[in-house]
Design a protein around this motif. Sequence first.
Motif, PDB file in Angstrom:
ATOM      1  N   ILE A 401       0.836  -1.209   0.000  1.00  0.00           N
ATOM      2  CA  ILE A 401       0.000   0.000   0.000  1.00  0.00           C
ATOM      3  C   ILE A 401       0.866   1.253   0.000  1.00  0.00           C
ATOM      4  O   ILE A 401       0.637   2.194  -0.775  1.00  0.00           O
ATOM      5  N   VAL A 402       1.883   1.285   0.847  1.00  0.00           N
ATOM      6  CA  VAL A 402       2.738   2.466   0.967  1.00  0.00           C
ATOM      7  C   VAL A 402       3.465   2.768  -0.344  1.00  0.00           C
ATOM      8  O   VAL A 402       3.597   3.922  -0.756  1.00  0.00           O
ATOM      9  N   ILE A 403       3.931   1.730  -1.019  1.00  0.00           N
ATOM     10  CA  ILE A 403       4.736   1.927  -2.226  1.00  0.00           C
ATOM     11  C   ILE A 403       3.879   2.214  -3.444  1.00  0.00           C
ATOM     12  O   ILE A 403       4.231   3.065  -4.272  1.00  0.00           O
ATOM     13  N   PHE A 404       2.710   1.566  -3.566  1.00  0.00           N
ATOM     14  CA  PHE A 404       1.912   1.709  -4.786  1.00  0.00           C
ATOM     15  C   PHE A 404       0.654   2.564  -4.610  1.00  0.00           C
ATOM     16  O   PHE A 404       0.165   3.150  -5.575  1.00  0.00           O
ATOM     17  N   PHE A 405       0.112   2.628  -3.395  1.00  0.00           N
ATOM     18  CA  PHE A 405      -1.140   3.364  -3.170  1.00  0.00           C
ATOM     19  C   PHE A 405      -1.029   4.200  -1.897  1.00  0.00           C
ATOM     20  O   PHE A 405      -1.846   4.082  -0.986  1.00  0.00           O
ATOM     21  N   LYS A 406      -0.039   5.041  -1.836  1.00  0.00           N
ATOM     22  CA  LYS A 406       0.269   5.791  -0.621  1.00  0.00           C
ATOM     23  C   LYS A 406      -0.901   6.656  -0.157  1.00  0.00           C
ATOM     24  O   LYS A 406      -1.051   6.929   1.037  1.00  0.00           O
ATOM     25  N   ARG A 407      -1.747   7.077  -1.082  1.00  0.00           N
ATOM     26  CA  ARG A 407      -2.859   7.968  -0.718  1.00  0.00           C
ATOM     27  C   ARG A 407      -3.887   7.287   0.189  1.00  0.00           C
ATOM     28  O   ARG A 407      -4.683   7.949   0.848  1.00  0.00           O
ATOM     29  N   PHE A 408      -3.862   5.933   0.220  1.00  0.00           N
ATOM     30  CA  PHE A 408      -4.804   5.218   1.081  1.00  0.00           C
ATOM     31  C   PHE A 408      -4.229   4.910   2.465  1.00  0.00           C
ATOM     32  O   PHE A 408      -4.905   4.304   3.298  1.00  0.00           O
ATOM     33  N   ALA A 409      -2.999   5.316   2.698  1.00  0.00           N
ATOM     34  CA  ALA A 409      -2.310   4.933   3.925  1.00  0.00           C
ATOM     35  C   ALA A 409      -2.962   5.510   5.180  1.00  0.00           C
ATOM     36  O   ALA A 409      -2.756   4.985   6.284  1.00  0.00           O
ATOM     37  N   GLU A 410      -3.745   6.559   5.051  1.00  0.00           N
ATOM     38  CA  GLU A 410      -4.363   7.178   6.224  1.00  0.00           C
ATOM     39  C   GLU A 410      -5.741   6.592   6.547  1.00  0.00           C
ATOM     40  O   GLU A 410      -6.383   7.015   7.506  1.00  0.00           O
ATOM     41  N   SER A 411      -6.188   5.618   5.772  1.00  0.00           N
ATOM     42  CA  SER A 411      -7.506   5.025   5.980  1.00  0.00           C
ATOM     43  C   SER A 411      -7.538   4.200   7.266  1.00  0.00           C
ATOM     44  O   SER A 411      -6.708   3.310   7.470  1.00  0.00           O
ATOM     45  N   LYS A 412      -8.496   4.478   8.136  1.00  0.00           N
ATOM     46  CA  LYS A 412      -8.650   3.734   9.388  1.00  0.00           C
ATOM     47  C   LYS A 412      -9.106   2.297   9.117  1.00  0.00           C
ATOM     48  O   LYS A 412      -8.711   1.366   9.821  1.00  0.00           O
ATOM     49  N   VAL A 413      -9.950   2.146   8.092  1.00  0.00           N
ATOM     50  CA  VAL A 413     -10.425   0.808   7.740  1.00  0.00           C
ATOM     51  C   VAL A 413      -9.259  -0.056   7.269  1.00  0.00           C
ATOM     52  O   VAL A 413      -9.143  -1.225   7.641  1.00  0.00           O
ATOM     53  N   LEU A 414      -8.402   0.535   6.451  1.00  0.00           N
ATOM     54  CA  LEU A 414      -7.232  -0.186   5.961  1.00  0.00           C
ATOM     55  C   LEU A 414      -6.314  -0.574   7.113  1.00  0.00           C
ATOM     56  O   LEU A 414      -5.798  -1.704   7.165  1.00  0.00           O
ATOM     57  N   LEU A 415      -6.117   0.333   8.045  1.00  0.00           N
ATOM     58  CA  LEU A 415      -5.254   0.047   9.184  1.00  0.00           C
ATOM     59  C   LEU A 415      -5.811  -1.114  10.004  1.00  0.00           C
ATOM     60  O   LEU A 415      -5.071  -2.001  10.435  1.00  0.00           O
ATOM     61  N   MET A 416      -7.129  -1.132  10.194  1.00  0.00           N
ATOM     62  CA  MET A 416      -7.749  -2.233  10.938  1.00  0.00           C
ATOM     63  C   MET A 416      -7.555  -3.552  10.207  1.00  0.00           C
ATOM     64  O   MET A 416      -7.282  -4.597  10.823  1.00  0.00           O
ATOM     65  N   LEU A 417      -7.643  -3.523   8.884  1.00  0.00           N
ATOM     66  CA  LEU A 417      -7.432  -4.727   8.083  1.00  0.00           C
ATOM     67  C   LEU A 417      -5.999  -5.235   8.232  1.00  0.00           C
ATOM     68  O   LEU A 417      -5.769  -6.444   8.357  1.00  0.00           O
ATOM     69  N   LEU A 418      -5.056  -4.314   8.261  1.00  0.00           N
ATOM     70  CA  LEU A 418      -3.657  -4.696   8.417  1.00  0.00           C
ATOM     71  C   LEU A 418      -3.413  -5.362   9.773  1.00  0.00           C
ATOM     72  O   LEU A 418      -2.598  -6.291   9.879  1.00  0.00           O
ATOM     73  N   TYR A 419      -4.108  -4.891  10.795  1.00  0.00           N
ATOM     74  CA  TYR A 419      -3.987  -5.521  12.112  1.00  0.00           C
ATOM     75  C   TYR A 419      -4.574  -6.940  12.116  1.00  0.00           C
ATOM     76  O   TYR A 419      -4.088  -7.824  12.822  1.00  0.00           O
ATOM     77  N   CYS A 420      -5.606  -7.146  11.303  1.00  0.00           N
ATOM     78  CA  CYS A 420      -6.323  -8.429  11.321  1.00  0.00           C
ATOM     79  C   CYS A 420      -5.659  -9.510  10.472  1.00  0.00           C
ATOM     80  O   CYS A 420      -5.852 -10.707  10.733  1.00  0.00           O
ATOM     81  N   LEU A 421      -4.890  -9.129   9.459  1.00  0.00           N
ATOM     82  CA  LEU A 421      -4.337 -10.108   8.525  1.00  0.00           C
ATOM     83  C   LEU A 421      -3.502 -11.203   9.193  1.00  0.00           C
ATOM     84  O   LEU A 421      -3.680 -12.386   8.896  1.00  0.00           O
ATOM     85  N   PRO A 422      -2.562 -10.866  10.087  1.00  0.00           N
ATOM     86  CA  PRO A 422      -1.791 -11.944  10.730  1.00  0.00           C
ATOM     87  C   PRO A 422      -2.671 -12.902  11.537  1.00  0.00           C
ATOM     88  O   PRO A 422      -2.432 -14.113  11.543  1.00  0.00           O
ATOM     89  N   ILE A 423      -3.673 -12.354  12.209  1.00  0.00           N
ATOM     90  CA  ILE A 423      -4.575 -13.190  12.998  1.00  0.00           C
ATOM     91  C   ILE A 423      -5.340 -14.135  12.083  1.00  0.00           C
ATOM     92  O   ILE A 423      -5.505 -15.325  12.372  1.00  0.00           O
ATOM     93  N   LEU A 424      -5.810 -13.600  10.948  1.00  0.00           N
ATOM     94  CA  LEU A 424      -6.542 -14.422   9.973  1.00  0.00           C
ATOM     95  C   LEU A 424      -5.643 -15.524   9.426  1.00  0.00           C
ATOM     96  O   LEU A 424      -6.087 -16.679   9.271  1.00  0.00           O
ATOM     97  N   TYR A 425      -4.403 -15.208   9.133  1.00  0.00           N
ATOM     98  CA  TYR A 425      -3.478 -16.216   8.604  1.00  0.00           C
ATOM     99  C   TYR A 425      -3.284 -17.350   9.614  1.00  0.00           C
ATOM    100  O   TYR A 425      -3.302 -18.532   9.227  1.00  0.00           O
ATOM    101  N   VAL A 426      -3.111 -17.012  10.861  1.00  0.00           N
ATOM    102  CA  VAL A 426      -2.906 -18.034  11.886  1.00  0.00           C
ATOM    103  C   VAL A 426      -4.156 -18.915  12.007  1.00  0.00           C
ATOM    104  O   VAL A 426      -4.063 -20.157  12.080  1.00  0.00           O
ATOM    105  N   LEU A 427      -5.347 -18.297  11.995  1.00  0.00           N
ATOM    106  CA  LEU A 427      -6.597 -19.055  12.127  1.00  0.00           C
ATOM    107  C   LEU A 427      -6.787 -20.020  10.947  1.00  0.00           C
ATOM    108  O   LEU A 427      -7.263 -21.147  11.131  1.00  0.00           O
ATOM    109  N   LEU A 428      -6.393 -19.597   9.762  1.00  0.00           N
ATOM    110  CA  LEU A 428      -6.551 -20.429   8.573  1.00  0.00           C
ATOM    111  C   LEU A 428      -5.555 -21.586   8.535  1.00  0.00           C
ATOM    112  O   LEU A 428      -5.747 -22.549   7.786  1.00  0.00           O
TER     113      LEU A 428
END
Length: 430
Positions: A401-428
Amino acid sequence: MESFIYQMTFIVTFVSISILAIRKSMQVASTDDFAVAGRTLNAPGVSWIIIGTLVGGVSTIGTVQTAYTHGISAAIFTFGSGVSCFLLGCFFAKALREEGVVTVSEYLGKFFGRNFRYYSSAINSLGMFIHVVGQFLASIAILQAVFALGDTLSVLLTMLLIGIFVISGGIAGAGLIGKIKFFMLYLIMIISAGVALYNGGGLPKILSQLPQDIDMLGFADYGIKTATVDMFSMIVGVLSTQIYLQAIFSARNIREARNGAFLSAVIIPPIGVFGIVVGLYLRANHPEISANPAQALPYFLHQCFPPVIAALFSAGILLVVLGTGAGLVLGVTTNLFHDFLQGRAGMLQRIRPIRLIRMSTCAVLVLASMLVFTGLDSTILKWSYMSMGLRGSTVFAGLFIVIFFKRFAESKVLLMLLYCLPILYVLLNI
């Protein structure tokens, strides 16, 4: 007598190479020297660090082991490594190098906040920490094949040797080990593949003798889904791992960083091909290894070469394994020091920074050795793919996101998704 010659040649070879790496300790005077070599590396220097860490027990012992059990699917790790390094040079090196950071978590923290820096650093470190287990398992396989050591002594000796490599030279020592590893590894694997082809009567004959009830030349038995997930995990894992990106941070400039990544992309994949040839030959001609396939490469070296040559090659493979383990431990230590310990108030302020980072290294090694005892019978590549996936789920999405879509880096929804991804990977993957 033959066993004594073998063991003495192994010891002399390994000690001689180790002394070269330890000498690097004289050049390490600060944490900047330890972590990024003063940002002075040229393209080959960057490549030596990447190769020195990425090409290890997984690319050699692990690849031969998986080729023995599942055939060409063993190429996933080294092929994925090459693709990852190519993408690193094409799209990521410029952005990472020009920021002048020490850790990838520090880079992400500039866009997603201090809390995400700590979060990504902790999980990324955990991923590298898990990968260290694979290197311990590979080292144990060699030490037990050469000296018939028990599990406990093999683990302790591996911990000691990795500690010497990391604590002595830091990133500069990793680069020197990578350079030595490159020449030794290509020599060992090319000769081994050649001997396997000669002893097996050529590739067509080897292939004709493989078990017919297993798809050794495809992915049916390994699993198409598993192969796809492993390849994806491999690619994003490399692009998310502190120690590989640390090589980019250590480059003299953007051009050297890019060229170092491209050089690594060319050099790494052939090593996997050589390992697969050896693994297929062993499967076709030595079914007795099936009880312990992790011993496939050490067994091949011992059976197919004179004692002196076999010992020389075994010592080289051990250096390869320990160099990767040292690089991964260095990555964990760099994260721990720069993201959590540096600049903290209290008792830590009384400890010299370079001493503190070395103390952190010792703590990481002790914890890693304790974890190894929970998985002594595990497949080496299993730990590596798990590690890569965990690192990728933590860092890659944010980095992308930072390298290709930097304008979305301030999105709170995106930040929450980034926090959830490792947890989702472990659960799967439970």
